[in-house]
Design an enzyme around this catalytic site. Structure first.
Site, short mmCIF file in Angstrom:
data_model
loop_
_atom_site.label_atom_id
_atom_site.label_comp_id
_atom_site.label_asym_id
_atom_site.label_seq_id
_atom_site.Cartn_x
_atom_site.Cartn_y
_atom_site.Cartn_z
N ASP A 220 -1.19 -7.72 -0.40
CA ASP A 220 -2.37 -7.91 0.20
C ASP A 220 -2.56 -9.46 -0.05
OD1 ASP A 220 -3.20 -5.43 0.84
OD2 ASP A 220 -4.38 -5.22 -0.90
N ARG B 281 -0.82 -4.39 29.42
CA ARG B 281 -1.91 -3.73 28.34
C ARG B 281 -2.29 -4.77 27.25
NH1 ARG B 281 1.00 2.18 27.90
NH2 ARG B 281 -0.27 3.44 29.51
N GLN C 114 3.87 -1.20 6.36
CA GLN C 114 4.05 -2.47 6.09
C GLN C 114 4.53 -2.61 4.36
OE1 GLN C 114 0.27 -4.77 7.58
NE2 GLN C 114 0.15 -2.75 7.70
N GLU D 299 -3.60 -13.16 20.47
CA GLU D 299 -4.63 -13.80 21.39
C GLU D 299 -5.84 -13.66 20.72
OE1 GLU D 299 -2.38 -12.11 23.04
OE2 GLU D 299 -1.61 -13.82 24.00
N ARG E 127 16.39 -6.97 -17.73
CA ARG E 127 17.44 -7.52 -18.34
C ARG E 127 17.12 -9.01 -18.95
NH1 ARG E 127 21.95 -6.42 -13.39
NH2 ARG E 127 22.06 -4.34 -13.76
O1 F6P Z 1 -3.36 -2.85 -2.09
C1 F6P Z 1 -2.09 -2.63 -0.87
C2 F6P Z 1 -2.92 -1.59 -0.02
O2 F6P Z 1 -1.73 -1.34 0.93
C3 F6P Z 1 -3.84 -2.08 0.75
O3 F6P Z 1 -3.60 -2.93 1.88
C4 F6P Z 1 -4.77 -0.81 1.30
O4 F6P Z 1 -6.00 -1.08 1.62
C5 F6P Z 1 -4.23 0.10 0.17
O5 F6P Z 1 -3.49 -0.40 -0.66
C6 F6P Z 1 -3.84 1.51 0.52
O6 F6P Z 1 -4.05 2.25 -0.29
P1 F6P Z 1 -3.36 3.79 -0.71
O7 F6P Z 1 -1.79 3.60 -0.54
O8 F6P Z 1 -3.88 4.50 -1.85
O9 F6P Z 1 -3.68 4.60 0.81
#
Ligand code: F6P
Ligand code: ADP
Length: 323
Positions: free
Chosen positions: A127, A162, A255, A187, A25
C-alpha cells in the site's frame, strides 16, 4: 543478545522472503539464534515457531509471499493479548523481535515496544501508506503486476473501443492507484485523497471518446469514495455521457502475489540487514525504512502517529498527460 525472533504480519508483500533471509543470515553471522515465528502475531499465541538456520532461507529470495506465513490477529490489539505474547517470547528466551509488515503490524510492534520489549520494524506493504519509509517492500512489484494487467486491458479495450475501470488495492491510500495510473497512461485516476466528481470522470471519458481515442482507462483506488462498482453504477445510469462501452476489472490480490523484482529484493535485503544492525546497537522501537536513498531508523512512536503524505501534484500531472 543470544536469540531473536522474526515474523511477517498483515498483508503479504513481494520481497518479504528476501527480508526474512537477510534477518536470519545477518542474525546468524552476529552469533545469534533466530526463531522464525509462524503466521504473524498469531504464531506468538499459538506458540508456533522454530529456529531457522542458513539453509532454511536458501532459495527464497526470488519467491513472492512469505515462507513464515502471515495473518491478521485481532488478539494482539489487546493489552492482555500482548501480555500473553510476551510470555511466549520469554518462554523461548527470545530477547528481541523483528516485525516485517505494514501500518497495522508496526502499530503492534510499537505497542510491544511500549511494554518494554525490544522491537525493530521492517517497512513492508504494497500500500505504501507507512510513514518512515518513502517506499516500502512490495510496492514496486505490485506496481509492475498492475501495469502488466493495464497494458493487456488496453489491447482488448482498443479492439472493442471500450473504457475499462480498473480497481487497484491500497486500502485507504491512493498511492498504488496514482502510480499505476500515471505509469499506465490512464485517462482518469480516482483516489481517496482527492474528492472526485463522477460527472467529471464521465465528461473526461466522453471527451476522450470524441477525440477519437480507441480506449480509455480509469484507475480507481479501492478506498476511494467512488470505487469501481460505484462509478460503474453511476455510468450505467448515464451511459450517453461516457461514449465508450464500459467494463470493470478488479485486480485485487494478484497485486500481492508477484515475483519480487530487483528493487524489492534489494530493498528487503537492506532493510532486513539494518534491522539486526539496529538490534545489535541497542536501537529499539524503530522502523527500518528507505529515505532519500539511505536506510534510516524512524521511531515507531512517530511512525504510528504520522500519516504519510501523498504528492497530489502527480494527479495534476496525470491530467495534463491524458490529452
Ligand atoms: O494491506 C495490503 C492489502 O492488500 C490492502 O491493499 C487491501 O485493502 C487488504 O490488504 C486486503 O486484505 P485481505 O488480504 O485481508 O483481503
Ligand atoms: P498491515 O500490517 O499490512 O497494515 P493489519 O492492519 O491487518 O496489516 O495489521 C496486522 C496485524 O497487526 C493485526 O492483525 C494485529 O494483530 C496487529 N495490529 C494492527 N493494529 C494494531 C494496533 N493498533 N495495536 C496492536 N496491534 C495491532
Amino acid at each position: 543478545m543470544k536469540r531473536i525472533g522474526v515474523l511477517t504480519s498483515g498483508g503479504d508483500a513481494p520481497g518479504m522472503n528476501a527480508a526474512i533471509r537477510a534477518v536470519v543470515r545477518t542474525g546468524l553471522s552476529r552469533g545469534w539464534e533466530v526463531m522464525g515465528i509462524r503466521n504473524g502475531y498469531a504464531g506468538l499465541f499459538k506458540d508456533t515457531m522454530a529456529p531457522m538456520g542458513a539453509r532454511a532461507v536458501g532459495g527464497i529470495i526470488q519467491q513472492g509471499g512469505t515462507i513464515l506465513g502471515s495473518s491478521r490477529c485481532p488478539e494482539f490489539k489487546t493489552q492482555e493479548g500482548r501480555q500473553q505474547a510476551l510470555r511466549v517470547l520469554e518462554k523461548h528466551g527470545i530477547e528481541a523481535l523483528v516485525v516485517i509488515g505494514g501500518n497495522g503490524s508496526q502499530a503492534g510492534a510499537h505497542a510491544l515496544s511500549q511494554m518494554g520489549f525490544p522491537v525493530v520494524g521492517v517497512a513492508s506493504t504494497i500500500d505504501n501508506d507507512l510513514y518512515g519509509s518513502e517506499i516500502t517492500i512490495g510496492v514496486d512489484t505490485a506496481l509492475d503486476v498492475a501495469l502488466i494487467a493495464i497494458d493487456q486491458l488496453k489491447v482488448t479495450a482498443s479492439s472493442h473501443h471500450r473504457a475499462f475501470i480498473v480497481e487497484v488495492m491500497g486500502r485507504d491510500c491512493g498511492y498504488l492507484a496514482l502510480m499505476t495510473g500515471i505509469a499506465g497512461g490512464a485517462e482518469y485516476i480516482v483516489i481517496p485523497e482527492f474528492e472526485t466528481d463522477a460527472e467529471d470522470v464521465a465528461d473526461t471519458i466522453r471527451k476522450a471518446y470524441k477525440r477519437g481515442k480507441a480506449h480509455a482507462i480509469i484507475v480507481v483506488a479501492e478506498g476511494a469514495k467512488y470505487n469501481a462498482q460505484g462509478l460503474c453504477q453511476y455510468f450505467s445510469e448515464h451511459h450517453e455521457r461516457v461514449g465508450f462501452d464500459l467494463r470493470i476489472t478488479t485486480l485485487g490480490h494478484v497485486q500481492r502475489g508477484g515475483t519480487p523484482g530487483a528493487f524489492d529484493r534489494l530493498l528487503a535485503t537492506r532493510l532486513g540487514a539494518a534491522a539486526t544492525e539496529y538490534l545489535a546497537q541497542g536501537k529499539f522501537g524503530v522502523l527500518a525504512g528507505l529515505n532519500k536513498g539511505q536506510i534510516t531508523a524512524t521511531p515507531l512512536v512517530k511512525v504510528v502517529a504520522t500519516k504519510k503524505p501523498l504528492d497530489l501534484s502527480l494527479l495534476k500531472l496525470s491530467e495534463l498527460l491524458n490529452l
